[in-house]
Scaffold this motif. Structure first.
Motif, PDB file in Angstrom:
ATOM      1  N   GLN A 149       0.833  -1.194   0.000  1.00 51.40           N
ATOM      2  CA  GLN A 149       0.000   0.000   0.000  1.00 51.40           C
ATOM      3  C   GLN A 149       0.875   1.255   0.000  1.00 51.40           C
ATOM      4  O   GLN A 149       0.586   2.227  -0.670  1.00 51.40           O
ATOM      5  CB  GLN A 149      -0.899  -0.028   1.229  1.00 51.40           C
ATOM      6  CG  GLN A 149      -2.000   0.998   1.126  1.00 51.40           C
ATOM      7  CD  GLN A 149      -2.584   1.324   2.486  1.00 51.40           C
ATOM      8  OE1 GLN A 149      -1.991   1.083   3.523  1.00 51.40           O
ATOM      9  NE2 GLN A 149      -3.759   1.895   2.491  1.00 51.40           N
ATOM     10  N   ARG A 150       1.970   1.172   0.778  1.00 48.86           N
ATOM     11  CA  ARG A 150       2.810   2.358   0.863  1.00 48.86           C
ATOM     12  C   ARG A 150       3.894   2.399  -0.196  1.00 48.86           C
ATOM     13  O   ARG A 150       4.477   3.436  -0.443  1.00 48.86           O
ATOM     14  CB  ARG A 150       3.491   2.418   2.243  1.00 48.86           C
ATOM     15  CG  ARG A 150       2.597   2.978   3.299  1.00 48.86           C
ATOM     16  CD  ARG A 150       3.384   3.741   4.335  1.00 48.86           C
ATOM     17  NE  ARG A 150       4.509   2.983   4.826  1.00 48.86           N
ATOM     18  CZ  ARG A 150       5.689   3.531   5.120  1.00 48.86           C
ATOM     19  NH1 ARG A 150       5.866   4.824   4.943  1.00 48.86           N
ATOM     20  NH2 ARG A 150       6.678   2.796   5.559  1.00 48.86           N
TER      21      ARG A 150
ATOM     22  N   ASN B  58       5.319   1.595  -4.096  1.00 51.28           N
ATOM     23  CA  ASN B  58       4.888   1.453  -5.472  1.00 51.28           C
ATOM     24  C   ASN B  58       6.140   1.289  -6.319  1.00 51.28           C
ATOM     25  O   ASN B  58       6.970   2.193  -6.366  1.00 51.28           O
ATOM     26  CB  ASN B  58       4.151   2.735  -5.874  1.00 51.28           C
ATOM     27  CG  ASN B  58       3.250   2.511  -7.042  1.00 51.28           C
ATOM     28  OD1 ASN B  58       3.167   1.408  -7.566  1.00 51.28           O
ATOM     29  ND2 ASN B  58       2.572   3.553  -7.451  1.00 51.28           N
TER      30      ASN B  58
END
Lengths: 457, 302
Positions: free
Chosen positions: B188-189, B191
């Motif tokens: 989620q944090r 990329n």
């Protein structure tokens, strides 16, 4: 008798007060110097943020480079607004306001979340603040000086070169320590020094006594013909010349480094060429201003300006023939020198043409005329480079622009002298006796405020 | 020439050993046979060259060849051998006889995995030697200065392999945790974007715990090459300090200038009042000048 005439000439120039020619005037020069640093040098240093913006916002170079063009464009386009406000409110309040707006723009940019936000906060807000401060600050110097105007302007406008020299490593350091957000924040603080510049712009004290009544009528006349100076033929000719100048001057600076790289100069040497250009510009600013103020040249300020422009054109035309680093160094030196020279002389020549009362509005129009050519000529130059495959045509056209600019002025000057000559030889006896003594000459040569003897007697 | 059948046997042997996973569509066992000539490196030993860099991506049979022009002694036979990483390779000593006044030392090495990479040296005993450094393509751009980011903001870390060097198979990202590296996976944090020669790691909602050393690794068939960068997370207070300092300086200067001006103008007013008190000395002069000014103004208007 002659001395008295000159004295009245000087008084007439100010109309309401004696020009200090020094004293607080030097503080105003210092303040304009600081203002030029905060405005021109900071604008140039914004391009150092582009790599960071590209990485953070994940956009390509040309989209980020728009920011610099927008700031430059807004500063020039809104220059008339700056001079308008400077006339209505006082110069001091306008510069202060400009300082607040531009530093607010920079501070807001440090919180940007998208590139479009930067277009608005930097391009529009900061650009607007700059527009308010720039013309007003420059106009203020002209109000304080007449005899030493060129030197005063030379010192004041050298801030652009010196500022870039000092700010570039400082901005680099800021970006390394605080990343672009922190660097923009600190730059915003630095630019708020424009408020200090504004505070230093003490309005000229008007003599409180006998001429006070005269002062009021003069002011009324001023507000009527505030933009009447636009239609003086001299100013129209000067404007045309400035438009040609603006087309010519932005291209060589932008394409010098790519041209040097294309003829085989190494990266470090090419960057060194730009440094030489910058330093030479500073020297040109100050020394050419000093030279033009010498008594022998003082009456020929316009001629000095024309010489500077023509030399620039000459350098440009020779540039495609210089194909190695040792040949390009003298080019940088000369081109930079005369670049600094004419930049310092633009406000001088404008002030000589329209007088110090209209200087602020005239400067607004002058810089407005610079805006579109600045924006448009580098891409056009680039298009020529792409089409022809080399830089010769682009530099040739720049040189031609410079020559056209000086040609317009020379032609107008010759035309007015011819007209004056015709009037005299056509014989009205009274007139010829008067012109011998009063020597009022509507000629397109230098200080209209000083009476100048016609060359041929 | 007589080595050739042995070489082919060697090749065929290695064909079976290497994995069937290949990088691109062009790499088949048949082309491995033709890989041998393209992956031979021949260096002439002169005084200047000390090191030769060889970039490798895939498992390959690499033929390394050193040619030495000899010296005045013109010895009939000289011993040559190979070293790997400083230690002599066993059974590599051969006598070398000059052909056309040149001494030639050649050996085929079977480079399959990471431990086969390294520093190989060909030695002409007591006369000359040359290093071959076998490695994966190295990432050129190294960012020494730390990357700064602010708490709550996001940061983008990039790694780029030069365009002219071969494309990595993929990229991986690691964060140093104590003494070892911990791989970062898409979450989620985090990329991760892999784009041929470039890669990007985007860390969102950064906090001070995210500070540290990050590694990007370009993965090739034979090994990976890494590059590291330092991320430093600071709060907005850091740049706020100089900013507020400058603001304070501006406010102080502006107030000082305005106060000075007010006191200066008050002084002048007092002086002017004082002057008005003695009338006749200055007035006629002023009137004279004013009259002259008026006449000259009139003159100008006509």
């Amino acid at each position: 008798n002659e001395k008295k005439k000159k004295k009245t000439g000087g008084r007439r120039a100010s109309r309401v007060t004696n020009l200090p020619e020094g004293g607080w005037g030097w503080m105003v020069v210092a303040s304009c110097f600081l203002a030029t640093i905060c405005i021109r040098a900071v604008t140039r240093c914004i391009s150092m943020f582009f790599v960071e913006f590209q990485m953070y916002f994940e956009r390509d170079y040309s989209t980020t480079a728009w920011i610099h063009s927008m700031i430059d464009c807004t500063t020039m386009l809104c220059a008339p607004l700056g001079s308008f406000l400077g006339n209505r409110l006082s110069c001091r309040v306008t510069v202060l306001l400009g300082g607040l707006l531009s530093s607010a723009g920079l501070v807001l940019s440090s919180f940007a979340s998208s590139l479009e936000f930067l277009y608005a906060s930097l391009g529009i807000l900061t650009g607007l603040g700059y527009a308010l401060s720039y013309t007003t600050a420059i106009a203020m110097v002209g109000k304080y000086f007449n005899e030493r105007k060129a030197l005063a302007y030379g010192i004041a406008l050298s801030g652009s070169g010196i500022g870039t020299f000092l700010l570039a490593p400082a901005v680099q350091l800021l970006i390394e320590h605080y990343s672009w957000r922190g660097a923009l924040l600190v730059l915003g603080g630095f630019v708020s020094n424009l408020c200090v510049c504004g505070a230093l712009m003490r309005p000229l004290e008007t003599c409180p006594d006998p001429t006070h009544a005269g002062h009021k009528t003069v002011q009324a006349a001023l507000s009527k013909e505030e933009f009447g100076f636009l239609w003086i033929p001299r100013f129209l000719v000067l404007s045309v010349s400035f438009v040609f100048l603006a087309f010519g001057c932005s291209v060589p600076v932008v394409y010098l480094v790519p041209y040097a790289l294309s003829v085989g100069v190494e990266h470090q040497h090419a960057a060194f060429l730009m440094s030489i250009f910058g330093v030479s510009g500073i020297v040109g600013n100050i020394t050419f201003g000093w030279i033009t103020d010498r008594t022998c040249l003082k009456r020929h300020r316009l001629l000095s300006y024309i010489v500077a422009i023509s030399m620039e054109g000459l350098c440009c035309v020779f540039l495609p023939l210089l194909r190695s680093f040792p040949l390009l160094v003298p080019f940088s030196v000369f081109y930079g020198y005369f670049d600094g020279a004419y930049v310092a002389l633009i406000p001088v020549v404008t002030s000589d043409t329209v007088g110090s009362t209209h200087l602020a509005s005239a400067l607004g129009v002058v810089y407005f005329l610079h805006a579109i050519p600045y924006l448009v000529s580098p891409p056009i130059g680039g298009w020529f480079v792409d089409q022809t495959g080399n830089y010769a045509l682009t530099f040739f056209i720049s040189g031609a622009s410079f020559f056209l600019s000086s040609l317009v002025l020379v032609a107008a000057s010759l035309a007015t002298r011819l007209m004056a000559l015709c009037k005299r030889t056509l014989g009205q006896g009274k007139h010829s006796r008067e012109t011998n003594r009063s020597k009022i000459v509507p000629v397109f040569s230098q200080n209209e405020m000083h009476t100048v003897p016609l060359r041929k007697h | 020439m007589e080595l050739l059948p042995i070489n082919i046997l060697l090749m065929l042997a290695t064909c079976r050993l290497t994995s069937s996973e290949t990088v691109g569509p062009t790499l088949t066992p048949l082309t491995l046979a033709s890989a041998l000539p393209t992956n031979s490196t021949r260096v002439h030993l002169t005084g200047e060259n000390k090191v030769e860099n060889v970039e490798l991506l895939n498992p390959v049979n690499l033929s390394l060849e050193c040619i030495w022009t000899g010296n005045q002694d013109k010895q009939p036979s000289i011993t040559g051998y190979w070293r790997k990483g400083g230690e002599e390779i066993q059974d590599s000593r051969v006598p070398v006889a000059p052909e056309n006044q040149q001494y030639r030392l050649q050996r085929v090495f079977n480079i399959v995995s990471e431990e086969h990479l390294g520093n190989y040296t060909c030695v002409f005993e007591n006369e000359a030697e040359l290093d071959f450094i076998l490695a994966v393509p190295q990432i050129g751009e190294k960012r020494e200065k730390p990357i700064i980011s602010y708490v709550g903001d996001f940061v983008v870390l990039t790694c780029k392999m030069e365009e002219k060097k071969p494309v990595p198979r993929t990229w991986n990202w690691f964060k140093t945790n104590g003494t070892d590296k911990e791989q970062i996976f898409e979450a989620q944090r985090y990329n991760i974007i892999v784009n041929g020669h470039k890669t990007k790691l985007k860390v969102k909602d950064v906090s001070e715990a995210d500070s540290g050393v990050y590694h990007c690794a370009a993965v090739y068939n034979i090994s990976t090459s890494t590059s590291k960068m330092h991320l430093k997370v600071i709060t907005i207070w850091e740049p706020l300090k100089p900013f507020l300092g400058i603001l304070v300086e501006v406010v102080i200067l502006v107030t000082a200038i305005l106060i000075y001006e007010r006191s200066h103008s008050k002084k002048k007013e007092a002086e002017a009042n004082g002057r008005n008190a003695d009338p006749k000395n200055t007035q006629p002069q002023v009137e004279d000048d004013e009259a002259e000014e008026n006449t000259s103004v009139r003159q100008r208007k006509t």
